[in-house]
Motif scaffolding. Structure first.
Motif, short mmCIF file in Angstrom:
data_model
loop_
_atom_site.label_atom_id
_atom_site.label_comp_id
_atom_site.label_asym_id
_atom_site.label_seq_id
_atom_site.Cartn_x
_atom_site.Cartn_y
_atom_site.Cartn_z
N CYS A 173 0.83 -1.21 0.00
CA CYS A 173 0.00 0.00 0.00
C CYS A 173 0.86 1.25 0.00
N ARG A 174 1.96 1.22 0.72
CA ARG A 174 2.87 2.36 0.72
C ARG A 174 3.38 2.64 -0.69
N GLY A 175 3.66 1.58 -1.44
CA GLY A 175 4.11 1.75 -2.82
C GLY A 175 3.05 2.42 -3.67
N GLU A 176 1.78 2.01 -3.52
CA GLU A 176 0.69 2.65 -4.27
C GLU A 176 0.54 4.10 -3.86
N TYR A 177 0.63 4.35 -2.58
CA TYR A 177 0.44 5.70 -2.05
C TYR A 177 1.49 6.66 -2.60
N GLU A 178 2.69 6.15 -2.87
CA GLU A 178 3.80 7.02 -3.30
C GLU A 178 4.03 7.00 -4.80
N ASP A 179 3.23 6.22 -5.53
CA ASP A 179 3.41 6.08 -6.98
C ASP A 179 2.46 7.02 -7.72
N PRO A 180 2.99 8.06 -8.37
CA PRO A 180 2.12 9.02 -9.04
C PRO A 180 1.33 8.42 -10.20
N ARG A 181 1.71 7.23 -10.68
CA ARG A 181 0.98 6.60 -11.78
C ARG A 181 -0.21 5.79 -11.26
N ASP A 182 -0.31 5.63 -9.94
CA ASP A 182 -1.36 4.80 -9.35
C ASP A 182 -2.56 5.65 -8.96
N ARG A 183 -3.78 5.12 -9.12
CA ARG A 183 -4.96 5.91 -8.75
C ARG A 183 -5.08 6.06 -7.23
N ARG A 184 -4.25 5.38 -6.47
CA ARG A 184 -4.24 5.53 -5.01
C ARG A 184 -3.10 6.43 -4.53
N PHE A 185 -2.50 7.14 -5.46
CA PHE A 185 -1.45 8.10 -5.11
C PHE A 185 -2.01 9.14 -4.15
N HIS A 186 -1.53 9.11 -2.91
CA HIS A 186 -1.97 10.03 -1.85
C HIS A 186 -3.47 9.88 -1.54
N ALA A 187 -3.98 8.67 -1.64
CA ALA A 187 -5.35 8.38 -1.18
C ALA A 187 -5.28 8.15 0.32
N GLN A 188 -5.86 9.05 1.11
CA GLN A 188 -5.66 9.02 2.56
C GLN A 188 -6.33 7.83 3.27
N PRO A 189 -7.51 7.35 2.84
CA PRO A 189 -8.12 6.21 3.55
C PRO A 189 -7.59 4.85 3.10
N LEU A 190 -6.48 4.84 2.40
CA LEU A 190 -5.93 3.64 1.78
C LEU A 190 -5.70 2.51 2.79
N GLY A 191 -5.96 1.29 2.35
CA GLY A 191 -5.69 0.11 3.15
C GLY A 191 -5.92 -1.13 2.30
N CYS A 192 -5.65 -2.29 2.86
CA CYS A 192 -5.85 -3.56 2.17
C CYS A 192 -6.11 -4.63 3.22
N PRO A 193 -6.36 -5.87 2.82
CA PRO A 193 -6.61 -6.92 3.83
C PRO A 193 -5.47 -7.10 4.83
N ASP A 194 -4.25 -6.71 4.45
CA ASP A 194 -3.10 -6.88 5.35
C ASP A 194 -2.95 -5.75 6.35
N CYS A 195 -3.37 -4.53 5.98
CA CYS A 195 -3.07 -3.40 6.85
C CYS A 195 -4.27 -2.51 7.16
N GLY A 196 -5.41 -2.78 6.55
CA GLY A 196 -6.56 -1.90 6.70
C GLY A 196 -7.58 -2.40 7.71
N PRO A 197 -8.71 -1.76 7.76
CA PRO A 197 -9.79 -2.15 8.68
C PRO A 197 -10.29 -3.56 8.40
N ARG A 198 -10.89 -4.15 9.44
CA ARG A 198 -11.40 -5.52 9.34
C ARG A 198 -12.81 -5.59 9.92
N LEU A 199 -13.57 -6.56 9.42
CA LEU A 199 -14.93 -6.81 9.89
C LEU A 199 -14.94 -7.76 11.07
N THR A 200 -15.96 -7.60 11.92
CA THR A 200 -16.24 -8.55 12.99
C THR A 200 -17.75 -8.77 13.05
N PHE A 201 -18.15 -10.03 13.03
CA PHE A 201 -19.57 -10.38 13.17
C PHE A 201 -19.79 -10.95 14.56
#
Length: 779
Positions: A173-201
């Motif tokens: 995700c850090r790579g996407e955040y810092e890559d100007p060619r990526d649509r997630r370049f400086h996307a502040q709520p960025l995350g993924c299954p490894d580092c982002g929010p998770r669900l609990t039922f």
């Protein structure tokens, strides 16, 4: 994207420009857009977030700089609303490339807070692709989508200032955040299954996380359960919309027997609306509103035999439908493969719940399971609701996607001003400079929690925009919680009569018009005519402009018993008008005998000119609606019951001794109370008669007064049949009618109207102290 300029074969002379962009440019991918545009043109320099906008230093050939400045407006991201504040030559810094640099903060802020956005098509496609690492990830987003207002702690809009600050980016995700060619370049709520929010039922039977949580929630819904699901701005209570048993269980557990329940439908088909069209008939305007990226709830006519539960909106012809707007919603609806009830997760009338523990404590008796996630919700934002009237979507409730609503004003406030609205459909507004910002819907201010959230929003709005109010504006009614708060605030106070605020809200939207005849028809608002201090207005025509309204027409008043109970007991309005007109009437409702005695003696009664209460009376007389369980239920049932006939009873119009035009509703009573006539015909006749009497008032006034525009506002004009008929009749008379477009016609627009009224009173030197009668320009 701007194409690079052709190589001229020589090194062009370098120039440098410093550009400041205001408006909505934070949280919408504007800095990455600036970076890509500058890089494509071969320019160097930097861009950074300022306290309220974006600051750019750019250098390169003069021709490229011209192209760059033009692209900032012409090619901006779709959710951006850039405004050029300043562009000037500056000294070149010799930069060899273009970069995004750290944000700056400061007190001189022109801040624009972005609303929450829907899940864009690129992210939705990515979730559906098994080859992607965010396949079926319920919190995916990019610079063009995802939460904003509900996760921002402070501005500038950078990750440390959001609810995502506690989620450290993984290497990918850090790579996407810092890559100007990526649509997630400086996307502040960025995350993924490894580092982002998770669900609990969580349910009595299980507590699972991640993908298993989603599967467990879907299974629970299929089994007829009620799942409190945490979304972007708060919780939804969700159940199978086709199951009578599930819907009735939700109603019983929430103690919400009749109020309509909104339905979220799967995103199916080229425009996403195939599932919606299977259950409601969408005209072109309704389809556009439903597919709009703001993803509002749209009220549309139900299709017979669609398979959804009849208990979703008992007695009503319309159903509120909306498309999924978060990745989690898309996954839920896709896996469930059928519509789900998605109603506000709250105690009825209160703000939507946002905290996991509080949701379990307060909804434990309603939900049979909970689907939580660990991304904090900083502030609540309920779903927005719109109804298409006269071809345009009109807000019924401002919430996620529409608010905070920013409106430019034609003149500047002398000092920052806070407006606190009314008691029902609470919202607040903040005005400073030539700007006004209206908060999302808060709720009714009847409960301690509602008042706590009200106070939170008041503080939050000022903190977010870095504006400290120096005075406060409120309704004239002393019993409103918002009025009491305003009096206790210690700030200089201005009070604005209820219907003057309604009129000024509409006039503030269409500031190009400088003289109005506004019909403000609603339930009740405290009148300030200087004679009958106990008269409750609600059927008024006001002439003039903000700061100088004059009451010029109204309805025949009648005496109403029961105080606030009348709004929930329409039989009281029916009895009042029948007795006032001299007709025998004996309601079967509890307390009717005592009410009759009180009415005859004039004890505990209040005079009212309310059209909203006339609609209540008609609902009771025509449909037998004696008691209701939510505000506006009787008039809504009446509108749904009306058939296609267009007969009317002419209502006498005359001037009273004070020169006020008054329409007399009494000739309607024998017809609408005649049970031998079909209810649908009587309901239609009532609507047509009320529409025609308004037009009679407007044309009578136009003969003696200068009328440049006619406005229709107040909660009564959320009635599509009435509003559209009035517009048609006025058009036939050569008069153009205006309805609110950005703000609700109901009390959700009061705070903005109070701001506008204060703005214009301030311009003429009225400080608003003391009694509001003279200050509001009322006759």
């Amino acid at each position: 994207m701007t194409a690079p300029l052709p190589d001229s074969g020589r090194v062009a002379e370098r120039s440098a420009r410093r550009i400041v962009i205001g408006g909505r440019v934070q949280g919408v991918g504007f800095r990455p857009f600036v970076y890509r545009t500058a890089t494509a043109l071969g320019l160097s320099g930097w861009v950074r977030n300022g306290a309220g906008g974006v600051v750019i230093h750019v250098e390169g050939p003069a021709r490229a700089l011209v192209r760059f400045e033009a692209a900032l407006n012409e090619e901006a991201p779709p959710f951006a609303e850039p405004r050029l504040e300043r562009a000037e030559d500056t000294v070149a810094e010799g930069a060899d490339r273009f970069t995004i640099v750290a944000s700056e903060t400061g007190d001189d802020a022109d801040i624009h807070v972005p609303p929450d956005m829907f899940c864009c098509e690129a992210c939705r496609a990515e979730m559906a692709d098994p080859r992607e690492r965010r396949h079926r990830y319920p919190f995916t987003n990019c610079t063009q989508c995802g939460p904003r207002y509900t996760i921002i702690e402070a501005l500038p809009y950078d990750r440390p200032n959001t609810a995502m600050a506690g989620f450290a980016l993984c290497a990918a995700c850090r790579g996407e955040y810092e890559d100007p060619r990526d649509r997630r370049f400086h996307a502040q709520p960025l995350g993924c299954p490894d580092c982002g929010p998770r669900l609990t039922f969580r349910s009595d039977a299980a507590a699972v996380t991640g993908g298993e949580a989603l599967a467990a929630a879907v299974a629970h819904l299929r089994g007829g359960g009620i799942v409190a699901t945490k979304g972007i701005g708060g919780y939804h209570l969700m159940c199978d919309a086709a199951s009578d048993a599930a819907v009735k269980a939700l109603r019983a557990r929430k103690r919400r027997p009749h109020k309509p329940l909104a339905v979220m439908v799967p995103h199916v088909g080229a425009d996403g609306l195939d599932a919606a069209r299977a259950h409601v008939a969408l005209d072109d305007a309704e389809a556009r509103a439903c597919a709009d990226p703001r993803r509002t709830i749209v009220l549309a006519r139900r299709r017979a035999g669609s398979g959804l539960s009849a208990a979703l909106a008992p007695g009503l012809a319309e159903l509120g439908v909306f498309l999924p707007y978060s990745p989690l919603h898309h996954l839920l609806l896709s896996d469930f493969a059928a519509p789900l009830v998605a109603t506000s997760g709250n105690v009825s009338g209160e703000p939507v719940l946002t905290d996991d523990a509080e949701a379990e404590a307060r909804l434990g008796g309603v939900a049979t399971a909970f689907l939580h996630h660990d991304r904090p919700i900083v502030r609540p934002a309920d779903d927005s609701v719109v109804r298409v009237i006269a071809g345009k979507p009109r807000p019924v409730r401002l919430g996620r996607g529409l608010a905070p609503l920013e409106i430019d004003l034609p003149r500047a406030f002398a000092e920052p001003t806070l407006a606190v609205g009314g008691q029902m459909k609470g919202a607040v507004a903040l005005g400073w400079g030539r700007r006004a910002v209206v908060s999302p819907h808060i709720g009714e201010l009847d409960s301690p929690r509602s008042r706590r959230v009200f106070e939170q929003v008041v503080a939050d709005l000022q903190a977010l925009y870095r504006v400290e109010a120096r005075r406060v504006v409120c309704d004239a009614h002393p019993g409103y919680a918002s009025t009491r708060w305003a009096r206790d605030s210690g700030l200089p106070l201005m009070q604005v009569q209820h219907h003057a605020a309604h009129a000024s809200a509409l006039a503030g939207e269409a500031a190009r018009i400088d003289r109005w005849l506004v019909f403000a028809w609603d339930g009740i608002g405290l009148g300030t005519d200087g004679r009958d201090r106990d008269e409750l207005w609600g059927g008024e025509a006001l002439l003039g402009a903000p700061g100088c309204w004059r009451r010029v027409a109204s309805m025949r008043p009648f005496r109403l018993t029961g105080g606030d109970r009348a709004g929930r007991e329409p039989w009281r309005s029916a009895a009042a008008v029948m007795w006032e007109a001299g007709h025998a009437f004996a309601p079967a409702a509890d307390g009717a005998g005592l009410a009759a005695q009180a009415w005859r003696k004039g004890v505990g009664t209040a005079r009212t000119s309310s059209v909203g209460r006339l609609f209540d009376a008609a609902a009771a007389l025509i449909l037998g609606v004696d008691v209701v369980t939510f505000e506006g239920q009787g008039p809504m049932l009446l509108e749904s019951a009306a058939d296609a006939t267009g007969e009317a009873v002419p209502l006498p119009l005359a001037r009273d001794p004070d020169g006020l035009w008054r329409s007399d509703w009494a000739p309607l009573l024998p017809v609408i109370a005649d049970a031998t006539l079909p209810a649908g015909a009587r309901a239609a006749l009532f609507h047509e008669s009320m529409a025609r009497t308004l037009v009679d008032q407007a044309t009578a006034l136009a003969r003696t007064e200068e009328v440049r525009a006619v406005g229709l506002t107040g909660g009564v004009f959320q009635n599509r049949r009435l509003a559209e008929r009035v517009c048609a009749l006025l058009a036939a008379a050569g008069i153009t009618a205006y309805l609110p477009e950005a703000l609700p016609a109901n009390d959700g627009g009061l705070a903005f109207g109070q701001l506008v009224e204060a703005l214009y009173r301030g311009a003429r030197g009225d400080d608003g102290r003391g009694d509001d009668t003279r200050g509001s320009g009322q006759a």
